[in-house]
Motif scaffolding. Structure first.
Motif, PDB file in Angstrom:
ATOM      1  N   ARG A  64       0.795  -1.462   0.275  1.00  0.00           N
ATOM      2  CA  ARG A  64      -0.476  -0.117   0.275  1.00  0.00           C
ATOM      3  C   ARG A  64       0.817   1.243   0.252  1.00  0.00           C
ATOM      4  NH1 ARG A  64      -3.234  -0.981   3.785  1.00  0.00           N
ATOM      5  NH2 ARG A  64      -4.889  -2.676   2.994  1.00  0.00           N
ATOM      6  N   GLY A  65       1.020   2.324  -0.743  1.00  0.00           N
ATOM      7  CA  GLY A  65       1.409   3.576  -0.669  1.00  0.00           C
ATOM      8  C   GLY A  65       2.396   3.581  -2.090  1.00  0.00           C
ATOM      9  N   ARG A  66       2.975   2.238  -2.528  1.00  0.00           N
ATOM     10  CA  ARG A  66       3.450   2.061  -3.755  1.00  0.00           C
ATOM     11  C   ARG A  66       3.366   3.119  -5.139  1.00  0.00           C
ATOM     12  NH1 ARG A  66       4.707  -4.252  -5.705  1.00  0.00           N
ATOM     13  NH2 ARG A  66       4.220  -3.320  -7.910  1.00  0.00           N
ATOM     14  N   PRO A  67       3.913   3.047  -5.839  1.00  0.00           N
ATOM     15  CA  PRO A  67       3.708   3.679  -6.787  1.00  0.00           C
ATOM     16  C   PRO A  67       2.296   2.573  -8.383  1.00  0.00           C
ATOM     17  CG  PRO A  67       5.455   4.784  -6.632  1.00  0.00           C
ATOM     18  CD  PRO A  67       4.861   3.012  -6.141  1.00  0.00           C
ATOM     19  N   SER A  68       1.351   3.274  -8.561  1.00  0.00           N
ATOM     20  CA  SER A  68       1.031   2.010  -9.445  1.00  0.00           C
ATOM     21  C   SER A  68       1.341   1.827 -10.603  1.00  0.00           C
ATOM     22  CB  SER A  68      -0.754   1.972  -9.455  1.00  0.00           C
ATOM     23  OG  SER A  68      -0.581   3.161 -10.349  1.00  0.00           O
ATOM     24  N   ARG A  69       1.372   0.661 -11.123  1.00  0.00           N
ATOM     25  CA  ARG A  69       1.846  -0.262 -12.044  1.00  0.00           C
ATOM     26  C   ARG A  69       1.396   0.525 -13.375  1.00  0.00           C
ATOM     27  NH1 ARG A  69       0.722  -6.970 -11.496  1.00  0.00           N
ATOM     28  NH2 ARG A  69       2.283  -7.316  -9.680  1.00  0.00           N
ATOM     29  N   LEU A  70       0.146   1.149 -13.497  1.00  0.00           N
ATOM     30  CA  LEU A  70      -0.331   2.077 -14.525  1.00  0.00           C
ATOM     31  C   LEU A  70       0.151   3.665 -14.387  1.00  0.00           C
ATOM     32  CD1 LEU A  70      -2.030   2.935 -16.516  1.00  0.00           C
ATOM     33  CD2 LEU A  70      -3.900   3.840 -15.240  1.00  0.00           C
ATOM     34  N   PHE A  71       0.612   4.450 -13.475  1.00  0.00           N
ATOM     35  CA  PHE A  71       1.653   4.845 -13.404  1.00  0.00           C
ATOM     36  C   PHE A  71       2.622   5.250 -13.406  1.00  0.00           C
ATOM     37  CE2 PHE A  71       4.267   7.892 -10.624  1.00  0.00           C
ATOM     38  CZ  PHE A  71       4.382   8.874 -10.817  1.00  0.00           C
ATOM     39  N   ILE A  72       3.466   3.568 -13.224  1.00  0.00           N
ATOM     40  CA  ILE A  72       4.959   3.692 -13.721  1.00  0.00           C
ATOM     41  C   ILE A  72       4.659   3.408 -15.261  1.00  0.00           C
ATOM     42  CG2 ILE A  72       6.657   1.776 -13.423  1.00  0.00           C
ATOM     43  CD1 ILE A  72       5.530   1.539 -10.889  1.00  0.00           C
ATOM     44  N   ALA A  73       3.816   2.236 -15.606  1.00  0.00           N
ATOM     45  CA  ALA A  73       3.851   2.377 -17.054  1.00  0.00           C
ATOM     46  C   ALA A  73       3.618   4.276 -17.875  1.00  0.00           C
ATOM     47  CB  ALA A  73       2.570   1.152 -17.362  1.00  0.00           C
ATOM     48  N   VAL A  74       3.592   4.871 -17.677  1.00  0.00           N
ATOM     49  CA  VAL A  74       2.923   5.967 -17.940  1.00  0.00           C
ATOM     50  C   VAL A  74       3.930   6.875 -18.004  1.00  0.00           C
ATOM     51  CG1 VAL A  74       1.559   8.121 -18.120  1.00  0.00           C
ATOM     52  CG2 VAL A  74       0.376   6.123 -17.652  1.00  0.00           C
ATOM     53  N   LEU A  75       4.361   6.749 -16.932  1.00  0.00           N
ATOM     54  CA  LEU A  75       6.049   7.431 -16.655  1.00  0.00           C
ATOM     55  C   LEU A  75       6.988   6.730 -17.552  1.00  0.00           C
ATOM     56  CD1 LEU A  75       6.825   8.342 -13.134  1.00  0.00           C
ATOM     57  CD2 LEU A  75       6.665  10.026 -15.149  1.00  0.00           C
ATOM     58  N   ALA A  76       7.302   4.981 -18.089  1.00  0.00           N
ATOM     59  CA  ALA A  76       7.867   4.736 -19.020  1.00  0.00           C
ATOM     60  C   ALA A  76       7.895   5.016 -20.388  1.00  0.00           C
ATOM     61  CB  ALA A  76       7.951   3.523 -18.202  1.00  0.00           C
ATOM     62  N   ALA A  77       7.085   5.273 -20.702  1.00  0.00           N
ATOM     63  CA  ALA A  77       5.960   5.680 -22.203  1.00  0.00           C
ATOM     64  C   ALA A  77       6.513   6.727 -22.361  1.00  0.00           C
ATOM     65  CB  ALA A  77       3.891   5.611 -21.968  1.00  0.00           C
ATOM     66  N   ALA A  78       6.229   8.123 -21.646  1.00  0.00           N
ATOM     67  CA  ALA A  78       6.800   8.913 -21.930  1.00  0.00           C
ATOM     68  C   ALA A  78       8.630   9.531 -21.699  1.00  0.00           C
ATOM     69  CB  ALA A  78       6.246   9.726 -20.425  1.00  0.00           C
ATOM     70  N   ALA A  79       8.690   7.991 -20.984  1.00  0.00           N
ATOM     71  CA  ALA A  79      10.402   8.524 -20.817  1.00  0.00           C
ATOM     72  C   ALA A  79      10.795   8.162 -22.376  1.00  0.00           C
ATOM     73  CB  ALA A  79      10.838   7.798 -19.811  1.00  0.00           C
TER      74      ALA A  79
END
Length: 199
Positions: free
Chosen positions: A79-94
């Protein structure tokens, strides 16, 4: 030790990796979309290359055997860990930023100009040529060896790249520098004089 305790321990070890990975992804996005560049041992590292390195590091941190072994019920532990969707969006933007930057640099060269200015201030030029058009951007890089934005730019006819030919003069004083670009007959550069301010 029970199964739930072991899983809690694995999740706890994953959390710092996830935080570091998200930090690397955030830096990659910031680098790619801010035009940042670094000067390392007289070589220029453009934003897209730095972003690609940070993206690769983050993906390595996220690819752990323990991560694949966690069940859905372990979400309570994470709980409190960044969601997989958030990480995926960051990775896609990078990734998109690195890809666009690399494509934009296919016809570009970077040059670290001499002499240095006061306090280690330097001028770095990104120069490109395509068909009958040439262009250039100058960055002012301080003692940190980091440049954030191009401070000035120019256009040239017939794909002329004056910096590559050494057709320029750079001078510094305590207030900053002046980059003067020499034009060739029939290949004007505009503007040809650029004021540089050390930060």
């Amino acid at each position: 030790m029970g199964l739930q305790q072991r899983r809690a321990g694995e999740a706890g070890r994953l959390f710092p990796r996830t935080v570091v990975a998200v930090g690397c992804l955030s830096l990659a996005v910031a680098a790619n979309w801010s035009g940042l560049l670094l000067v390392v041992a007289e070589h220029v590292v453009p934003h897209w290359a730095l972003g690609l390195v940070l993206l690769s590091v983050s993906l390595l941190l996220l690819r752990t055997p323990a991560a694949r072994g966690l069940s859905v019920t372990d979400e309570a532990v994470l709980r409190g860990r960044p969601s997989r969707l958030f990480i995926a969006v960051l990775a896609a933007a990078a990734g998109l930023g690195s890809a666009c930057g690399a494509l934009g640099d296919l016809t570009a060269d970077y040059h670290v100009l001499e002499p240095k200015g006061p306090g280690g201030c330097r001028a770095v030029v990104r120069e490109s040529s395509f068909l009958f058009s040439g262009s250039g951007e100058v960055y002012v890089v301080g003692a940190s060896e980091v440049g954030w934005h191009a401070t000035s730019s120019w256009m040239a006819d017939d794909g002329y790249t004056p910096i590559a030919f050494g057709a320029y003069e750079l001078s510094w004083d305590v207030q900053g520098g002046v980059l003067s670009i020499n034009t060739m007959s029939g290949d004007p550069v505009w503007p040809s004089v650029h004021t540089l301010t050390c930060r």
